[in-house]
Enzyme design. Structure first.
Site, PDB file in Angstrom:
ATOM      1  N   ARG A  21      16.485   4.890 -49.071  1.00 63.74           N
ATOM      2  CA  ARG A  21      16.793   3.455 -49.070  1.00 63.74           C
ATOM      3  C   ARG A  21      15.747   2.659 -48.288  1.00 63.74           C
ATOM      4  O   ARG A  21      14.811   3.235 -47.727  1.00 63.74           O
ATOM      5  CB  ARG A  21      18.197   3.182 -48.528  1.00 63.74           C
ATOM      6  CG  ARG A  21      18.416   3.565 -47.084  1.00 63.74           C
ATOM      7  CD  ARG A  21      19.899   3.380 -46.762  1.00 63.74           C
ATOM      8  NE  ARG A  21      20.264   3.948 -45.485  1.00 63.74           N
ATOM      9  CZ  ARG A  21      20.371   3.257 -44.362  1.00 63.74           C
ATOM     10  NH1 ARG A  21      20.123   1.973 -44.354  1.00 63.74           N
ATOM     11  NH2 ARG A  21      20.733   3.840 -43.241  1.00 63.74           N
ATOM     12  N   ASP A  70      15.560  16.741 -42.473  1.00 54.75           N
ATOM     13  CA  ASP A  70      15.745  16.001 -41.224  1.00 54.75           C
ATOM     14  C   ASP A  70      14.416  16.074 -40.476  1.00 54.75           C
ATOM     15  O   ASP A  70      14.049  17.138 -39.962  1.00 54.75           O
ATOM     16  CB  ASP A  70      16.877  16.638 -40.411  1.00 54.75           C
ATOM     17  CG  ASP A  70      17.068  15.957 -39.057  1.00 54.75           C
ATOM     18  OD1 ASP A  70      16.244  15.074 -38.692  1.00 54.75           O
ATOM     19  OD2 ASP A  70      18.023  16.310 -38.356  1.00 54.75           O
ATOM     20  N   VAL A  71      13.698  14.970 -40.408  1.00 57.43           N
ATOM     21  CA  VAL A  71      12.350  15.007 -39.831  1.00 57.43           C
ATOM     22  C   VAL A  71      12.353  15.349 -38.344  1.00 57.43           C
ATOM     23  O   VAL A  71      11.321  15.728 -37.798  1.00 57.43           O
ATOM     24  CB  VAL A  71      11.582  13.676 -40.056  1.00 57.43           C
ATOM     25  CG1 VAL A  71      11.459  13.355 -41.536  1.00 57.43           C
ATOM     26  CG2 VAL A  71      12.220  12.518 -39.291  1.00 57.43           C
ATOM     27  N   ASN A  97       7.928   7.711 -43.213  1.00 65.03           N
ATOM     28  CA  ASN A  97       8.648   6.431 -43.135  1.00 65.03           C
ATOM     29  C   ASN A  97       9.967   6.529 -42.371  1.00 65.03           C
ATOM     30  O   ASN A  97      10.412   5.540 -41.788  1.00 65.03           O
ATOM     31  CB  ASN A  97       8.908   5.930 -44.562  1.00 65.03           C
ATOM     32  CG  ASN A  97       9.978   4.868 -44.617  1.00 65.03           C
ATOM     33  OD1 ASN A  97       9.731   3.709 -44.330  1.00 65.03           O
ATOM     34  ND2 ASN A  97      11.210   5.265 -44.952  1.00 65.03           N
ATOM     35  N   TYR A 164      12.124   2.343 -28.899  1.00 66.66           N
ATOM     36  CA  TYR A 164      11.550   2.065 -30.229  1.00 66.66           C
ATOM     37  C   TYR A 164      10.081   1.659 -30.085  1.00 66.66           C
ATOM     38  O   TYR A 164       9.212   2.179 -30.787  1.00 66.66           O
ATOM     39  CB  TYR A 164      12.358   0.965 -30.917  1.00 66.66           C
ATOM     40  CG  TYR A 164      11.922   0.673 -32.347  1.00 66.66           C
ATOM     41  CD1 TYR A 164      12.324   1.509 -33.392  1.00 66.66           C
ATOM     42  CD2 TYR A 164      11.130  -0.423 -32.636  1.00 66.66           C
ATOM     43  CE1 TYR A 164      11.933   1.244 -34.703  1.00 66.66           C
ATOM     44  CE2 TYR A 164      10.736  -0.696 -33.943  1.00 66.66           C
ATOM     45  CZ  TYR A 164      11.145   0.139 -34.976  1.00 66.66           C
ATOM     46  OH  TYR A 164      10.754  -0.128 -36.273  1.00 66.66           O
ATOM     47  N   LYS A 168       6.799   3.745 -31.580  1.00 66.48           N
ATOM     48  CA  LYS A 168       5.874   3.201 -32.582  1.00 66.48           C
ATOM     49  C   LYS A 168       4.446   3.100 -32.043  1.00 66.48           C
ATOM     50  O   LYS A 168       3.485   3.268 -32.788  1.00 66.48           O
ATOM     51  CB  LYS A 168       6.380   1.849 -33.079  1.00 66.48           C
ATOM     52  CG  LYS A 168       7.707   1.947 -33.864  1.00 66.48           C
ATOM     53  CD  LYS A 168       7.571   2.834 -35.095  1.00 66.48           C
ATOM     54  CE  LYS A 168       8.837   2.836 -35.936  1.00 66.48           C
ATOM     55  NZ  LYS A 168       8.704   3.645 -37.167  1.00 66.48           N
TER      56      LYS A 168
HETATM   57  P1  NAP Z   1      16.600   2.021 -43.098  1.00 66.73           P
HETATM   58  O1  NAP Z   1      16.979   1.050 -44.158  1.00 66.73           O
HETATM   59  O2  NAP Z   1      17.561   2.337 -42.021  1.00 66.73           O
HETATM   60  O3  NAP Z   1      16.151   3.390 -43.825  1.00 66.73           O
HETATM   61  C1  NAP Z   1      15.740   4.494 -43.068  1.00 66.73           C
HETATM   62  C2  NAP Z   1      15.927   5.759 -43.888  1.00 66.73           C
HETATM   63  O4  NAP Z   1      15.501   6.868 -43.069  1.00 66.73           O
HETATM   64  C3  NAP Z   1      17.386   6.008 -44.254  1.00 66.73           C
HETATM   65  O5  NAP Z   1      17.479   6.481 -45.580  1.00 66.73           O
HETATM   66  C4  NAP Z   1      17.805   7.078 -43.248  1.00 66.73           C
HETATM   67  O6  NAP Z   1      18.832   7.924 -43.690  1.00 66.73           O
HETATM   68  C5  NAP Z   1      16.516   7.869 -43.110  1.00 66.73           C
HETATM   69  N1  NAP Z   1      16.487   8.675 -41.899  1.00 66.73           N
HETATM   70  C6  NAP Z   1      16.955   8.361 -40.648  1.00 66.73           C
HETATM   71  N2  NAP Z   1      16.780   9.390 -39.823  1.00 66.73           N
HETATM   72  C7  NAP Z   1      16.194  10.381 -40.549  1.00 66.73           C
HETATM   73  C8  NAP Z   1      15.791  11.713 -40.245  1.00 66.73           C
HETATM   74  N3  NAP Z   1      15.970  12.251 -39.035  1.00 66.73           N
HETATM   75  N4  NAP Z   1      15.224  12.464 -41.234  1.00 66.73           N
HETATM   76  C9  NAP Z   1      15.065  11.950 -42.471  1.00 66.73           C
HETATM   77  N5  NAP Z   1      15.446  10.713 -42.820  1.00 66.73           N
HETATM   78  C10 NAP Z   1      16.014   9.929 -41.871  1.00 66.73           C
HETATM   79  O7  NAP Z   1      15.266   1.572 -42.340  1.00 66.73           O
HETATM   80  P2  NAP Z   1      14.002   0.720 -42.849  1.00 66.73           P
HETATM   81  O8  NAP Z   1      14.145  -0.659 -42.342  1.00 66.73           O
HETATM   82  O9  NAP Z   1      13.751   0.952 -44.287  1.00 66.73           O
HETATM   83  O10 NAP Z   1      12.865   1.413 -41.959  1.00 66.73           O
HETATM   84  C11 NAP Z   1      11.946   2.360 -42.482  1.00 66.73           C
HETATM   85  C12 NAP Z   1      10.801   2.510 -41.500  1.00 66.73           C
HETATM   86  O11 NAP Z   1      10.168   1.239 -41.313  1.00 66.73           O
HETATM   87  C13 NAP Z   1      11.235   2.963 -40.111  1.00 66.73           C
HETATM   88  O12 NAP Z   1      10.277   3.858 -39.586  1.00 66.73           O
HETATM   89  C14 NAP Z   1      11.246   1.669 -39.305  1.00 66.73           C
HETATM   90  O13 NAP Z   1      11.058   1.878 -37.937  1.00 66.73           O
HETATM   91  C15 NAP Z   1      10.073   0.960 -39.942  1.00 66.73           C
HETATM   92  N6  NAP Z   1      10.082  -0.493 -39.726  1.00 66.73           N
HETATM   93  C16 NAP Z   1      11.119  -1.256 -40.178  1.00 66.73           C
HETATM   94  C17 NAP Z   1      11.099  -2.650 -39.939  1.00 66.73           C
HETATM   95  C18 NAP Z   1      12.216  -3.559 -40.401  1.00 66.73           C
HETATM   96  O14 NAP Z   1      12.205  -4.750 -40.004  1.00 66.73           O
HETATM   97  N7  NAP Z   1      13.136  -3.115 -41.228  1.00 66.73           N
HETATM   98  C19 NAP Z   1      10.022  -3.216 -39.253  1.00 66.73           C
HETATM   99  C20 NAP Z   1       8.983  -2.394 -38.821  1.00 66.73           C
HETATM  100  C21 NAP Z   1       9.019  -1.027 -39.065  1.00 66.73           C
HETATM  101  P3  NAP Z   1      20.396   7.527 -43.425  1.00 66.73           P
HETATM  102  O15 NAP Z   1      20.647   6.332 -44.276  1.00 66.73           O
HETATM  103  O16 NAP Z   1      21.156   8.737 -43.871  1.00 66.73           O
HETATM  104  O17 NAP Z   1      20.512   7.262 -41.957  1.00 66.73           O
END
Ligand code: NAP
Length: 259
Positions: A21, A70-71, A97, A164, A168
């Protein structure tokens, strides 16, 4: 190869962690649209199956695989890479990611909470890079794109998110270090530092003053980004169009870090 062809990923295998997702899913879709076969790696088979089904509908004719991983567990990453290779062949592009976010004041943060954040967001990137990178080194080709964050460059406000931010910042230095070590092996390692992106990670803040005043208000482009806007940058960095780019972190934040 023409300029437009160099931006494509035809014939490449792309593995996306946290691909079920959010930004990960958008990266998977953009990669499939660019011609790649894509493996989604995530925590639960049910969410992977749902994502794969949706992706096959959105990109007809695409080859999509799924793999539970699970990373934060080296054992899980090793097993996932082995199984994926048997079913899917070699991985040409790894997108690290998967990540979590928590807002907790430093003085109140439980040690276990700190450890978990670093384990998933930073160690997870290293584990996947090492396991998948070993095969890329053998093949003398490949690219790794790490999803860092602008939080690795600046301290966001008003939310407290020390773990966090540190995780990063670590990803950004890990990217540079691996890029230097693996350049002689034909492997590029790069990162993207997104700003605020509309995903479930920030769902709890929708409609709040924090979002309006600080996050959108602090973004020169005057809005949050979309997962697709991160995904497009990832496809570029993974492709031959970025063949002379390694160790770099491309900031995609609507200008947030300018102010
Ligand atoms: P998200 O919607 O929460 O999606 C994260 C995905 O990673 C989920 O499918 C989650 O699975 C999975 N995940 C969590 N822990 C994991 C693990 N240990 N092993 C494998 N998969 C795992 O988050 P997102 O917003 O798309 O974020 C993706 C990346 O972008 C992250 O690294 C985040 O820090 C970075 N980021 C996001 C933003 C933002 O504003 N959204 C900004 C900067 C950077 P579950 O659903 O089962 O938990």
């Amino acid at each position: 190869m023409s300029t437009s062809d160099s931006f494509r990923l035809d014939g490449r295998s792309v593995a996306v962690t946290g691909g079920a997702r959010g930004i990960g899913y958008a990266i998977a879709r953009a990669s499939a649209n660019a011609g790649a076969q894509v493996a989604l790696l995530d925590l639960e088979q049910a969410s992977l199956d749902a994502a794969a089904e949706k992706l096959r509908e959105e990109v007809p004719g695409s080859r999509i695989e799924t793999q539970v991983c699970d990373v934060s567990s080296y054992e899980s990453v090793e097993g996932a890479a082995r199984q994926l290779e048997e079913r899917f062949g070699a991985t040409d592009v790894l997108v690290n990611n998967a990540g979590i976010a928590h807002n907790v004041a430093a003085e109140e943060m439980a040690v276990a909470e700190w450890d978990r954040m670093l384990q998933i967001n930073l160690s997870g990137v290293f584990y996947c890079s090492q396991v998948f990178g070993e095969k890329m080194i053998e093949a003398n080709r490949g690219s790794i794109v790490n999803i860092a964050s602008m939080s690795g460059l600046i301290v966001n406000r008003p939310q407290p998110q020390v773990a966090y931010n540190v995780s990063k910042a670590g990803v950004i230095m890990l990217t540079k270090s691996l890029a230097a070590e693996w350049a002689p092996h034909g492997v590029r390692v790069v990162a993207v530092a997104p700003g605020y992106i509309q995903t479930s990670l920030i769902e709890g803040f929708l409609g709040t003053d924090v979002l309006r005043d600080y996050w959108v208000g602090g973004t020169p482009l005057g809005r949050m980004g979309t997962p697709e806007e991160v995904a497009n940058v990832v496809v570029f960095l993974a492709s031959d169009a970025a063949s002379f780019v390694t160790g770099a972190t491309l900031v995609a934040d609507g200008g947030y870090t300018l102010w």
